[in-house]
Design a protein around this motif. Sequence first.
Motif, PDB file in Angstrom:
ATOM      1  N   GLU A 176      50.898  40.783  45.452  1.00 54.85           N
ATOM      2  CA  GLU A 176      50.712  41.579  44.244  1.00 54.85           C
ATOM      3  C   GLU A 176      51.271  40.829  43.047  1.00 54.85           C
ATOM      4  O   GLU A 176      52.367  40.274  43.097  1.00 54.85           O
ATOM      5  N   ARG A 178      47.474  35.918  34.259  1.00 52.77           N
ATOM      6  CA  ARG A 178      47.982  37.282  34.076  1.00 52.77           C
ATOM      7  C   ARG A 178      47.359  37.915  32.847  1.00 52.77           C
ATOM      8  O   ARG A 178      47.321  37.342  31.772  1.00 52.77           O
ATOM      9  N   THR A 179      46.855  39.120  33.024  1.00 51.26           N
ATOM     10  CA  THR A 179      46.341  39.923  31.917  1.00 51.26           C
ATOM     11  C   THR A 179      47.114  41.228  31.929  1.00 51.26           C
ATOM     12  O   THR A 179      48.143  41.337  32.576  1.00 51.26           O
ATOM     13  N   ASP A 180      46.604  42.230  31.264  1.00 52.57           N
ATOM     14  CA  ASP A 180      47.279  43.525  31.291  1.00 52.57           C
ATOM     15  C   ASP A 180      46.963  44.283  32.573  1.00 52.57           C
ATOM     16  O   ASP A 180      47.441  45.384  32.778  1.00 52.57           O
ATOM     17  N   ARG A 181      46.184  43.675  33.454  1.00 50.65           N
ATOM     18  CA  ARG A 181      45.853  44.303  34.728  1.00 50.65           C
ATOM     19  C   ARG A 181      46.704  43.718  35.841  1.00 50.65           C
ATOM     20  O   ARG A 181      46.974  42.532  35.869  1.00 50.65           O
ATOM     21  N   ASN A 182      47.082  44.581  36.774  1.00 50.02           N
ATOM     22  CA  ASN A 182      47.790  44.130  37.963  1.00 50.02           C
ATOM     23  C   ASN A 182      46.770  43.724  39.014  1.00 50.02           C
ATOM     24  O   ASN A 182      45.678  44.279  39.077  1.00 50.02           O
ATOM     25  N   VAL A 183      47.131  42.756  39.834  1.00 56.00           N
ATOM     26  CA  VAL A 183      46.262  42.295  40.906  1.00 56.00           C
ATOM     27  C   VAL A 183      46.984  42.538  42.217  1.00 56.00           C
ATOM     28  O   VAL A 183      48.161  42.198  42.359  1.00 56.00           O
ATOM     29  N   ARG A 184      46.264  43.119  43.172  1.00 56.54           N
ATOM     30  CA  ARG A 184      46.829  43.413  44.490  1.00 56.54           C
ATOM     31  C   ARG A 184      45.796  43.010  45.531  1.00 56.54           C
ATOM     32  O   ARG A 184      44.644  43.434  45.460  1.00 56.54           O
ATOM     33  N   THR A 197      52.256  41.653  39.304  1.00 55.41           N
ATOM     34  CA  THR A 197      52.506  42.564  38.191  1.00 55.41           C
ATOM     35  C   THR A 197      53.266  41.721  37.177  1.00 55.41           C
ATOM     36  O   THR A 197      52.792  40.652  36.825  1.00 55.41           O
ATOM     37  N   ASP A 198      54.432  42.146  36.788  1.00 53.25           N
ATOM     38  CA  ASP A 198      55.274  41.286  35.960  1.00 53.25           C
ATOM     39  C   ASP A 198      55.813  40.120  36.786  1.00 53.25           C
ATOM     40  O   ASP A 198      56.165  39.084  36.259  1.00 53.25           O
TER      41      ASP A 198
END
Length: 101
Positions: free
Chosen positions: A74, A55-61, A76-77
């Motif tokens: 997805e 996890r980084t500050d980017r969301n993955v979808r 996110t948090d």
Amino acid sequence: MNHAVTDLREGADDVSLAVVDAVARQRDVDPVSLPPLYEWIEPDALDALLAEDQRTDRNVRLEFEYAGHVVLVERTDELTVVVDGMATPAADSSGSADQAA
């Protein structure tokens, strides 16, 4: 159309297993009765891409088809797996699935 949502808030990194489980719930079958996920997508790559420790500050979808179902994963948090529909993460933090019509 029914859709299944799995919200994995408690650090599950086996995204591939969550996908198979969510599709099995959608079909109301045992997960072992489904075809192997690797026939559609590389499970190790899916797990690595969406692992909580990546996890980084980017969301993955990521959206793909598996066994005739559209799967949206997805990160996110939380990690959310949606099968056959657009939905928001489940309100239940225990990681259970919601069913909606």
